[in-house]
Design a protein around this motif. Structure first.
Motif: not given
Length: 348
Positions: A42-44, A60-61, A84-86, A106-108
């Motif tokens: 997670s990146v906040d 890989d965020t 890999k962002l959800t 942002l395919v995921a």
């Protein structure tokens, strides 16, 4: 011999500083502004008064939080590489437009929060690559209309919020592909009716918020919605009784065919030309037709002129200039250190 050693140390320090500056470190542990959690990926970056998205967000965020900043625009490549962002949270910024293709990598993505911005329109196909999306928040913007087929690829969507915008109408079939949708909010818009069959494919809908809109219960366009809501109320759908007529305060689902007998035509985005004007122009000679002034902006639209996708704001320009100056200073100092080392090596 201490001269070359000191020069070599200086060279290493300057090189390290230059690399760090060039990379634009994202996380606090690397001198950046955001908080990163390696365990949750997670990146906040929330509430940092950012006018541009930090560089070098780890590829890989899984979750990126950019809420509560001052982002007024996004570059087209803002999220490239983050496949890999959800969860992407852009809540509470100042976004007025979205460049086409900005979400294509942002395919995921599972959740996208764009609420509390200043979006006035959406580019066609803006969500087409987000085929795994289950939640989309677009409430509290300035949307006046929706492009045709804007949600057609979001077949897994379960929650859609469009409340507190300025929608005056909905495109035909706008919800037809959302067969998994469970919650839909259209509250606080300017809707007077919905297209015939607008809700027919919402087979899994559990909650539908429709208040307060100026529903026109005097026109027969409202009858589809009235009958559909009445049927869904009997099936236990939540929120159906919240839609009230603009006049009289009656629930839309209670409107009868006798009450909604008028054929109404609502103004669309285009304005029809009165037939009297068309007849007059057709029967006149070219010399008799008066020259009408055309506003410059309309003339530009007619020619297909478009403004550039993304112009940097003043703070972004200043950030770029300061970055380049720092980079140039690092290069100058690094070059001086190299010359210093060479000079002492020759003497040695």
């Amino acid at each position: 011999m201490m001269g070359p050693v000191l020069a070599a140390c200086l060279l290493i320090i300057l090189s390290t500083a230059w690399i760090s500056q060039a990379n634009g470190a994202t996380c606090k542990k690397d001198g950046g502004v955001c908080t990163c959690n390696d365990n949750t990926k997670s990146v906040d970056c929330s509430g940092k008064m950012l006018t541009a998205i930090p560089s070098n967000i780890p590829t890989d965020t899984d979750r990126l939080v950019l809420q509560g900043n001052k982002l007024s625009s996004l570059p087209r490549t803002a999220f490239h590489g983050l496949n890999k962002l959800t969860n992407l949270n852009l809540w509470g910024n100042q976004l007025q437009t979205l460049p086409p293709g900005v979400f294509d990598h942002l395919v995921a993505l599972d959740r996208l929060h764009l609420n509390n911005n200043q979006l006035t329109s959406l580019p066609p196909g803006i969500f087409d690559q987000l085929t795994k999306l289950t939640r989309l928040d677009l409430d509290r913007n300035q949307l006046k209309s929706l492009p045709d087929g804007v949600f057609d690829k979001l077949t897994k969507l379960t929650d859609l919020t469009l409340s507190e915008n300025k929608l005056q109408s909905l495109p035909h079939g706008v919800f037809d592909k959302l067969t998994e949708l469970k919650t839909l909010s259209l509250r606080n818009n300017q809707l007077r009716s919905v297209p015939n069959g607008a809700f027919d494919y919402l087979s899994n809908i559990k909650t539908l918020w429709l208040d307060p809109n100026p529903w026109d219960c005097s026109c027969n366009d409202i009858l589809y919605m009235a009958k559909w809501l009445k049927k869904k109320q009997d099936e236990g759908l939540g929120g159906v009784d919240t839609a009230g007529c603009e006049e009289g305060g009656k629930a839309v689902l209670d409107v009868t065919e006798e009450e909604a007998a008028e054929d109404c035509v609502y103004p669309n985005t285009t304005t029809a030309i009165p037939t009297t004007i068309i007849t007059t122009l057709a029967s006149s000679n070219d010399d008799d037709i008066p020259e009408l002034p055309v506003p410059q902006e309309n003339f530009q639209k007619f020619l297909g002129y478009q403004e550039p996708d993304h112009l940097p704001t003043q703070p972004q320009c200043l950030m770029s200039i300061s970055g380049y100056l720092g980079l140039m200073m690092s290069l100058v100092l690094t070059s001086a250190a190299i010359l210093y080392v060479i000079h002492f090596l020759k003497k040695a």
